[in-house]
Design a protein around this motif. Sequence first.
Motif, short mmCIF file in Angstrom:
data_model
loop_
_atom_site.label_atom_id
_atom_site.label_comp_id
_atom_site.label_asym_id
_atom_site.label_seq_id
_atom_site.Cartn_x
_atom_site.Cartn_y
_atom_site.Cartn_z
N LEU A 142 -6.21 -110.50 -31.75
CA LEU A 142 -7.17 -111.57 -32.00
C LEU A 142 -8.43 -111.39 -31.14
N ALA A 143 -8.28 -110.85 -29.93
CA ALA A 143 -9.44 -110.58 -29.08
C ALA A 143 -10.36 -109.55 -29.72
N LEU A 144 -9.80 -108.57 -30.39
CA LEU A 144 -10.61 -107.55 -31.05
C LEU A 144 -11.62 -108.15 -32.01
N ILE A 145 -11.24 -109.20 -32.71
CA ILE A 145 -12.08 -109.75 -33.77
C ILE A 145 -12.72 -111.08 -33.38
N SER A 146 -12.55 -111.50 -32.14
CA SER A 146 -12.94 -112.85 -31.74
C SER A 146 -14.44 -113.10 -31.75
N ALA A 147 -15.25 -112.04 -31.75
CA ALA A 147 -16.70 -112.21 -31.74
C ALA A 147 -17.32 -112.01 -33.12
N CYS A 148 -16.51 -112.09 -34.17
CA CYS A 148 -17.01 -111.81 -35.52
C CYS A 148 -17.96 -112.89 -36.02
N GLY A 149 -17.86 -114.10 -35.46
CA GLY A 149 -18.76 -115.16 -35.85
C GLY A 149 -18.39 -115.89 -37.12
N SER A 150 -17.21 -115.62 -37.67
CA SER A 150 -16.78 -116.25 -38.92
C SER A 150 -15.47 -116.99 -38.71
N THR A 151 -15.51 -118.31 -38.82
CA THR A 151 -14.28 -119.08 -38.68
C THR A 151 -13.33 -118.81 -39.84
#
Length: 229
Positions: A142-151
Amino acid sequence: MTLSDTVYERLRTDIVQGRFPPLQPLRLEQLKRDYGVGFSPLREALNRLQGERLVVSAAQRGFRVRSLSVAEMWDAVNSRILIEAEALRLSIDQGGDDWEATLVASFHALSLIVQRLGTGAADGADTAALEELERRHREFHLALISACGSTWLLDFAAKLNTETERYRVLALRCATLRRERDVGAEHRAILDAALARDPERAADLLDAHYRETGHFLEQVLQDAGTAAS
């Protein structure tokens, strides 16, 4: 957190961790005794879990734990690849120092418990240790994708992670785990590509990592005799 939320979280954890095996009936009377709550929060929790595809219901037969199958496992794995590969590209593009620090910390936490348990998971490890391993594994991905900006992407990813976690828990408790796969090295390679800001390499490594996991889980399901025809 409401009483219904608490019951939902407890039931969800017990299903994902395999305390309620696939196809087991979830009798309201028994659950009422086990969890010490009334029928209303139990029904609400079970309906939420049905929406997450963890339980199913049938007229006159009540709720039961959803089955495990090779086909549904691959559906979840392939869906995770589609969702998380794009979310990872976006995170690499948009993530800042805080994202990198969280990612490195989550990888380190995962590596520490892997070292304590042995090569990926130790046969005979206690339930609490395996649950902690799975929690840290989930937090790394989840940390890998946590900055994607899409809820939306994060919500889909969390649901798919829960679905595949049921299969991973079965694998962790399997006494015939393969030892030749270096999952830690796979995680390290994904981490390094993410920190190097190489979105396509990171996405390709994540794809390969999940597909390798899928092949392993398929073997586990077949060995356990739980695969659906």
